[in-house]
Design an enzyme around this catalytic site. Structure first.
Site, PDB file in Angstrom:
ATOM      1  N   ASP A 140       0.850  -1.180   0.000  1.00 15.33           N
ATOM      2  CA  ASP A 140       0.000   0.000   0.000  1.00 15.33           C
ATOM      3  C   ASP A 140       0.902   1.252   0.000  1.00 15.33           C
ATOM      4  OD1 ASP A 140      -3.126   0.587   0.493  1.00 15.33           O
ATOM      5  OD2 ASP A 140      -1.968   2.075   1.617  1.00 15.33           O
ATOM      6  N   TYR A 191      -3.228  11.216   1.807  1.00 15.05           N
ATOM      7  CA  TYR A 191      -3.779  11.206   0.452  1.00 15.05           C
ATOM      8  C   TYR A 191      -3.751  12.602  -0.159  1.00 15.05           C
ATOM      9  CZ  TYR A 191      -5.337   6.401   1.017  1.00 15.05           C
ATOM     10  OH  TYR A 191      -5.361   5.038   1.183  1.00 15.05           O
ATOM     11  N   HIS A 222      -4.673  -7.842   0.126  1.00  8.57           N
ATOM     12  CA  HIS A 222      -3.978  -6.570   0.223  1.00  8.57           C
ATOM     13  C   HIS A 222      -3.141  -6.444   1.487  1.00  8.57           C
ATOM     14  CE1 HIS A 222      -3.315  -2.357  -0.705  1.00  8.57           C
ATOM     15  NE2 HIS A 222      -3.659  -2.053   0.539  1.00  8.57           N
TER      16      HIS A 222
END
Length: 410
Positions: free
Chosen positions: A188, A335, A388
């Site tokens: 990630d 982000y 993930h």
């Protein structure tokens, strides 16, 4: 959030750290869970609208009636923890040294909505492989930092803490604790950070391991960016000469970009809007569960009593960690700080790279693209299970991949 640390002696001091959560904080958490004001049930019979109400309610019941944070706290405190100031911000990290003489340093970087909780299962097998049926020749000193704004690290109070700055901080951290050269692994956001470590600090990095490989060619990557809102479909316009694996990768990415990363777009544009998740444990849980469709489906099965890679307690360890540190908004700002492609090629040309492809990852990185993205690819393997959160879900497979990927580079 109460902690115990030594008094600092200088800005660059490395200070011991211990997690000590007051019982009052846990009592407050339970009261808030019990007082949750639930919405109505979703209007569909699947997860297309997000985590289903029954799943979140079942997890909340488990949180109230069975979950024990103190077990997670004890596990966290079973490893040595430290704080040190880097670039004006306190950085928290685990530094677990191996008992084996020839162990190599390994930095493991987490992502979102993860934390150091993701890596707790892999630390002991990596530091002491002989205890787990492995060879002393595969031992590592393991360093697991908390990203800025996550967990026990400081929360940035100004803009500028993007993945490249974090990578620079990780290099300072490793040198500060005595490692001029080291291995690095991540998934990630951790993938992006360790790849940027390899790009910007190649002399420091002996090798990189990633399980969400940044291999998407620029000409295809940009098409997905343009299609975020569905205005310019990508799949009908892909190059005709793609292999089956490359086309499959694009098909999975299309699902991600056209509905699977809504949280990322929200936090990239307006992270402060998720302030409600800092006030509602159930809201926080639902938000953190909704990372990707395959992980959500796996967690839902687990909550419903089916054995899976993550147990309900595993899931709540991470959610409770976010709650007690009040970091959902500060973590989400990463982000907004990011200026790099999530999945595209970063330019890792000088450092050897090992790639592990878990079948339920966001997309299956094709070997053809991995070889182009990483000219010094030393390991590529497709695993039989896992998704993930590979280190968290399938720690034995993950540990074996890290050992195998770096074995020829030691």
């Amino acid at each position: 959030m109460a902690t115990t640390v030594d008094e600092r002696t200088s800005a660059t001091a490395v200070r011991p750290f211990k997690v000590e959560v007051p019982q009052a904080d846990l009592d407050d958490l339970r009261a808030r869970i019990a007082a949750t004001r639930w919405p109505e049930k979703e209007t569909v019979d699947d997860q297309s609208q997000g985590p289903q109400l029954a799943t979140v309610q079942a997890l909340a019941r488990y949180w109230l009636e069975e979950y024990d944070w103190r077990k997670c706290e004890a596990k966290i405190n079973s490893f040595p923890h430290f704080l040190t100031e880097i670039d004006g911000l306190d950085i928290h990290f685990i530094h677990a040294r191996s008992p084996h003489e020839n162990a190599k340093p390994l930095l493991v970087s987490h992502g979102w909505p993860g934390s150091i909780v993701e890596q707790l299962k892999i630390i002991e097998p990596l530091t002491n492989p002989t205890k787990y049926g492995g060879s002393a020749d595969d031992a590592f000193h393991v360093i697991v930092p908390s990203m800025p704004g996550y967990g026990y690290s400081g929360k940035p109070t100004e803009k500028g803490w993007g993945p490249d700055r974090i990578a620079a901080a990780w290099d300072v951290l490793m040198k500060r604790i005595g490692y001029d050269q080291y291995f690095a692994a991540g998934g990630d956001w951790g993938t992006i950070v360790v790849e940027l470590l390899a790009v910007n600090h190649p002399a420091s990095v002996l090798g990189v391991h990633v399980n969400m490989a940044g291999v998407i060619p620029p000409e295809i990557d940009v098409q997905f960016f343009k299609n975020v809102l569905g205005a310019s479909p990508v799949l009908p316009n892909l190059p005709a000469d793609l292999t089956d694996d490359e086309r499959k990768c694009c098909e999975e990415l299309d699902k991600v970009w056209t509905g699977g990363v809504s949280y990322a777009l929200q936090m990239a544009a307006r992270p402060q809007v998720i302030v409600g998740q800092a006030d509602s444990p159930a809201g926080l849980a639902a938000y953190l569960l909704d990372h990707d469709a395959k992980s959500l489906a796996m967690i839902t099965r687990s909550v419903n009593g089916e054995p899976e890679g993550l147990t309900p307690s595993d899931v709540l360890d991470n959610v409770t960690h976010f709650w007690l540190t009040n970091t959902v908004v500060s973590a989400g700002r990463l982000y907004a700080e990011n200026t790099y492609s999530f999945f595209g090629v970063k330019g890792v040309t000088e450092v050897p790279v090992a790639v592990s492809v878990f079948p339920d990852e966001l997309y299956p990185a094709p070997e053809t693209w991995a070889r182009k993205a990483y000219p010094k690819l030393v390991h590529y393997n497709r695993l039989p299970k896992g998704g993930h959160f590979a280190a968290w879900e399938q720690p034995e497979l993950y540990v074996d991949e890290v050992r195998t990927g770096f074995r020829t580079l030691r």
